[in-house]
Design a protein around this motif. Sequence first.
Motif, mmCIF file in Angstrom:
data_model
loop_
_atom_site.group_PDB
_atom_site.id
_atom_site.type_symbol
_atom_site.label_atom_id
_atom_site.label_comp_id
_atom_site.label_asym_id
_atom_site.label_seq_id
_atom_site.Cartn_x
_atom_site.Cartn_y
_atom_site.Cartn_z
ATOM 1 N N GLY A 1 0.827 -1.187 0.000
ATOM 2 C CA GLY A 1 0.000 0.000 0.000
ATOM 3 C C GLY A 1 0.863 1.238 0.000
ATOM 4 N N TYR A 2 0.236 2.353 -0.336
ATOM 5 C CA TYR A 2 0.954 3.616 -0.341
ATOM 6 C C TYR A 2 0.174 4.725 0.350
ATOM 7 N N LYS A 3 -0.911 4.396 1.000
ATOM 8 C CA LYS A 3 -1.717 5.380 1.722
ATOM 9 C C LYS A 3 -1.442 5.277 3.221
ATOM 10 N N ASN A 4 -1.200 6.417 3.849
ATOM 11 C CA ASN A 4 -1.005 6.511 5.296
ATOM 12 C C ASN A 4 0.102 5.592 5.814
ATOM 13 N N VAL A 5 1.225 5.558 5.121
ATOM 14 C CA VAL A 5 2.360 4.740 5.537
ATOM 15 C C VAL A 5 3.351 5.645 6.265
ATOM 16 N N GLU A 6 3.500 5.434 7.579
ATOM 17 C CA GLU A 6 4.464 6.197 8.366
ATOM 18 C C GLU A 6 5.837 5.583 8.191
ATOM 19 N N LEU A 7 6.823 6.425 7.887
ATOM 20 C CA LEU A 7 8.175 5.940 7.639
ATOM 21 C C LEU A 7 9.132 6.535 8.658
ATOM 22 N N LEU A 8 9.443 5.782 9.696
ATOM 23 C CA LEU A 8 10.425 6.079 10.740
ATOM 24 C C LEU A 8 10.069 7.216 11.682
ATOM 25 N N PHE A 9 9.516 8.295 11.180
ATOM 26 C CA PHE A 9 9.223 9.461 12.011
ATOM 27 C C PHE A 9 7.759 9.853 11.847
ATOM 28 N N PRO A 10 7.136 10.409 12.894
ATOM 29 C CA PRO A 10 5.708 10.749 12.820
ATOM 30 C C PRO A 10 5.344 11.680 11.669
ATOM 31 N N GLY A 11 6.203 12.611 11.316
ATOM 32 C CA GLY A 11 5.883 13.559 10.248
ATOM 33 C C GLY A 11 6.158 13.026 8.855
ATOM 34 N N LEU A 12 6.764 11.875 8.737
ATOM 35 C CA LEU A 12 7.123 11.303 7.440
ATOM 36 C C LEU A 12 6.031 10.325 7.030
ATOM 37 N N LEU A 13 4.979 10.846 6.415
ATOM 38 C CA LEU A 13 3.810 10.057 6.061
ATOM 39 C C LEU A 13 3.695 9.971 4.546
ATOM 40 N N ILE A 14 3.644 8.760 4.021
ATOM 41 C CA ILE A 14 3.510 8.542 2.578
ATOM 42 C C ILE A 14 2.032 8.395 2.266
ATOM 43 N N ASN A 15 1.568 9.192 1.285
ATOM 44 C CA ASN A 15 0.151 9.166 0.925
ATOM 45 C C ASN A 15 -0.087 9.134 -0.575
ATOM 46 N N SER A 16 0.952 8.919 -1.371
ATOM 47 C CA SER A 16 0.764 8.914 -2.821
ATOM 48 C C SER A 16 1.722 7.927 -3.466
ATOM 49 N N VAL A 17 1.451 7.599 -4.713
ATOM 50 C CA VAL A 17 2.323 6.701 -5.461
ATOM 51 C C VAL A 17 3.701 7.336 -5.607
ATOM 52 N N GLY A 18 3.739 8.632 -5.926
ATOM 53 C CA GLY A 18 5.012 9.338 -6.064
ATOM 54 C C GLY A 18 5.803 9.354 -4.766
ATOM 55 N N GLY A 19 5.105 9.536 -3.654
ATOM 56 C CA GLY A 19 5.771 9.517 -2.349
ATOM 57 C C GLY A 19 6.362 8.155 -2.045
#
Length: 185
Positions: free
Chosen positions: A45-63
């Motif tokens: 998935g690519y929606k609402n994926v937190e990566l290591l830090f709270p502010g680093l949120l992936i919400n798109s295909v490009g992200g």
Amino acid sequence: MNMSMADHHGTMLMASGGPPHHHPTSAPEHDHSSGGMMQMTFYFGYKNVELLFPGLLINSVGGMIGACVIVFLFAMIYEGLKISRECLLRKSQVNVRYNSMPVPGPNGSMLMETHKTVGQQMFSMPHLIQTILHVIQVVISYFLMLVFMTYNGYLCIAVALGAGAGYFLFSWKKAVVVDITEHCH
């Protein structure tokens, strides 16, 4: 007895009849799995994926693509750093000592076998550089482990492919020295 349990929205319900309380980590915008719990199975998935830090949120295909490229590069750097540290260690080795040991020879005779011992000094610039590089290597390795522990299939594949590409690019330079006088023990 005052017990509490959570419903499927992360709301705390009090068995004593008290008012419900919201769990602080159940904010819907940071919830990429059910009930505010950490994802414990692999998913793509690519929606609402937190990566290591709270502010680093992936919400798109490009992200997700950008995150995968960065993770891939970090995994490559990790492999390159491992090989570089080995090369630096070989270049900085000092204090070559030769130790002779008696070994049994043919017909009960004794032969002297010489072994080379190589070391380096503790308080030297090469050892300080090795120590700093080791700390960087450990930090990168733990970040990669935590990325893998997101269980996001895309990020896990990026870690694995980056490590493979890094090994392919950097490890061929490793010299394997085979001592033909070495005996099987």
